[in-house]
Design a protein around this motif. Structure first.
Motif, PDB file in Angstrom:
ATOM      1  N   ARG A  17       0.847  -1.196   0.000  1.00  0.00           N
ATOM      2  CA  ARG A  17       0.000   0.000   0.000  1.00  0.00           C
ATOM      3  C   ARG A  17       0.875   1.236   0.000  1.00  0.00           C
ATOM      4  NH1 ARG A  17      -5.199  -1.160   4.043  1.00  0.00           N
ATOM      5  NH2 ARG A  17      -5.837  -3.064   2.956  1.00  0.00           N
ATOM      6  N   GLU A  27       1.012   4.068   1.289  1.00  0.00           N
ATOM      7  CA  GLU A  27       0.501   4.908   2.381  1.00  0.00           C
ATOM      8  C   GLU A  27       1.136   6.295   2.306  1.00  0.00           C
ATOM      9  OE1 GLU A  27      -1.695   3.941   4.691  1.00  0.00           O
ATOM     10  OE2 GLU A  27      -1.666   1.747   4.659  1.00  0.00           O
ATOM     11  N   ARG A  36       2.401   0.916  10.564  1.00  0.00           N
ATOM     12  CA  ARG A  36       1.884   1.397   9.276  1.00  0.00           C
ATOM     13  C   ARG A  36       3.040   1.419   8.285  1.00  0.00           C
ATOM     14  NH1 ARG A  36      -2.537   3.387   7.602  1.00  0.00           N
ATOM     15  NH2 ARG A  36      -3.291   3.949   9.668  1.00  0.00           N
TER      16      ARG A  36
HETATM   17 MG    MG Z   1      -5.594   2.169   5.481  1.00  0.00          MG
END
Ligand code: MG
Ligand code: ATP
Length: 428
Positions: A153, A155, A164
């Motif tokens: 991802r 991010e 994260r």
């Molecule tokens: Mg998310």
């Protein structure tokens, strides 16, 4: 010579054979506690912002977390698969989630001939698409399939260490049911299985099933939120009811719906460790997955999806189970159960520590053995940083006393034990 090997599945490891080193300082750009400790202890290597590699000790922890998740998913009827990371555009165009304008976390790449591919950031589309080959009748339902696989991802922010990142493991389970009742029943079972996972990771007391926005098909979805100042989410916790409400749905209407009064709620910061969602027929319809019901009529399976982040969980445990000296792993996911710290190079001390190491590993007790020729202070500091639940000190002193000095990392409790007492306790 000892016959154990330094891989993620072996019982014992000598620190002189472990290639990773502890360090006094984390990288200067690393602001999160979980990554600071995990890097300093040699569990992780930071490749770049939001991307980490897992070293032998870190991999052992991560593997234990995924094993626990796997056991709980199998216990509710999940069948494990492994979907590809490279994604073909087809099913994603059908569902309307291919465009990077609509989904901003896509990483895309292309074939030599210019055809665009995506790197999977979730897998509703491919799993629904593949089920078209396997589901055709109501007799084929329900099905529950899951995988533990790397997601990519893009991010925007990566500031919470391994909580994260741009490349991470996800356990994602997908359910296919004949009707709403089937989905509802499985959804509740999945929520219970999730709580069992968090309890086994010593996060049960501080993890709340949290009402979040539900999308078109159901009023709510549920997140599993672990209370922590390191969290990025704000939730409102009802300690009395053992549930919480995410800030995004915290309205008078929702409070009324759930029968909760505003003054009974406490605002908390929390980490979203898992998420379950009723999808309805959003994907079965757009991708064209149907089954014939008992009357021979075509229907769309009712779907649900259920995600957990093993890396984020590891980071969460590191945040919550640590102190000023370092990590404090729960037994269930510690890289080793016991840490033998040998003080001194005197022949009889070495022989004694070597023998204890052999005995513990033969007894099936996962043991890390600090057989390095370094100062005692350094060994104890490293041992605290590594956070293995039980430390066993073998020295000239303990040899003279005929007992081992055993220190419990979590409490600091110190006791003298015979080898038999120790083995009995560690085997529990
Ligand atoms: Mg998310
Ligand atoms: P968030 O709101 O934190 O971005 P999300 O809603 O995007 O999470 P899901 O798509 O539901 O997350 O993913 C399921 C689980 O995967 C999350 O509950 C979390 O545990 C984990 N996860 C999601 N994004 C990341 C990430 N970037 N790094 C590590 N784990 C993640």
């Amino acid at each position: 010579m000892n016959t154990t090997h330094t891989t993620a599945t072996t019982l014992g490891m000598r620190q002189t054979q472990l290639f990773t080193k502890t360090r006094k300082q984390a990288p200067s750009d690393e602001i999160s506690k979980n990554a600071q400790y995990l890097i300093r202890a040699g569990y992780l290597h930071k490749e770049m912002a939001g991307v980490y590699s897992y070293l032998p000790l870190g991999l052992r922890v991560l593997d234990k977390i995924t094993t626990i998740i796997r056991e709980e998913m199998n216990s509710i009827g999940g069948q494990e698969i492994r979907l590809s990371t490279l994604q073909d555009q087809g099913p994603w165009s059908a569902s309307g989630r291919w465009s990077s304008a609509d989904v901003d976390v896509w990483f895309k790449t292309e074939l030599q001939n210019g055809t665009e591919l995506g790197l999977g950031w979730t897998h509703e589309e491919p799993v629904t698409n593949l089920m078209r080959d396997h589901i055709s009748s109501y007799r084929d339902l329900p099905q529950y399939v899951y995988q533990i696989q790397t997601k990519f991802r893009n991010e925007v922010r990566a500031k919470s260490g391994i909580m994260r990142t741009r490349e991470f493991l996800m356990k994602d389970l997908y359910s296919f049911s004949r009707d709403q009742e089937g989905l509802d029943a499985f959804y509740d079972e999945a929520a219970l299985a999730y709580m069992r996972v968090f309890t086994r990771l010593n996060l049960g007391d501080v993890t709340y099933k949290t009402f979040a926005s539900g999308g078109a098909f159901s009023k709510y979805s549920h997140e599993f939120q672990t209370l922590s100042d390191a969290g990025e989410d704000i939730i409102y916790v009802s300690k009395e009811k053992g549930i919480a409400i995410n800030k995004e749905v915290y309205t008078d209407e929702v409070l009324k719906d759930l029968g909760i009064t505003r003054d009974s709620l406490v605002e908390e910061k929390a980490i979203e460790v898992g998420n379950i969602f009723k999808l309805g027929t959003r994907f079965s319809e757009s991708i064209g997955l149907t089954f014939k019901d008992e009357d021979g009529k075509d229907q769309f399976p009712i779907m649900g999806c259920y995600g957990i982040g093993p890396n984020r969980l590891m980071g969460t445990v590191a945040e919550l189970h640590s102190d000023e000296k370092g990590l404090v792993w729960p037994k269930s996911i510690a890289p080793f159960k016991a840490h033998i710290v040998r003080i001194g190079e005197v022949e009889e001390v070495v022989a004694h520590a070597d023998a204890l190491y052999e005995t513990l590993t033969e007894q099936g007790i996962e043991t890390l053995y600090d057989d390095r020729d370094v100062r005692a202070g350094e060994k104890f500091a490293d041992s605290d940083l590594l956070g293995i639940p039980v430390r066993i000190v073998v020295s000239q002193n303990t040899l003279t006393e005929g007992q081992l000095e055993v220190v419990v990392r979590a409490t600091g409790e110190k006791k003298m034990q015979t080898e038999n007492e120790l083995i009995e306790e560690l085997s529990e």
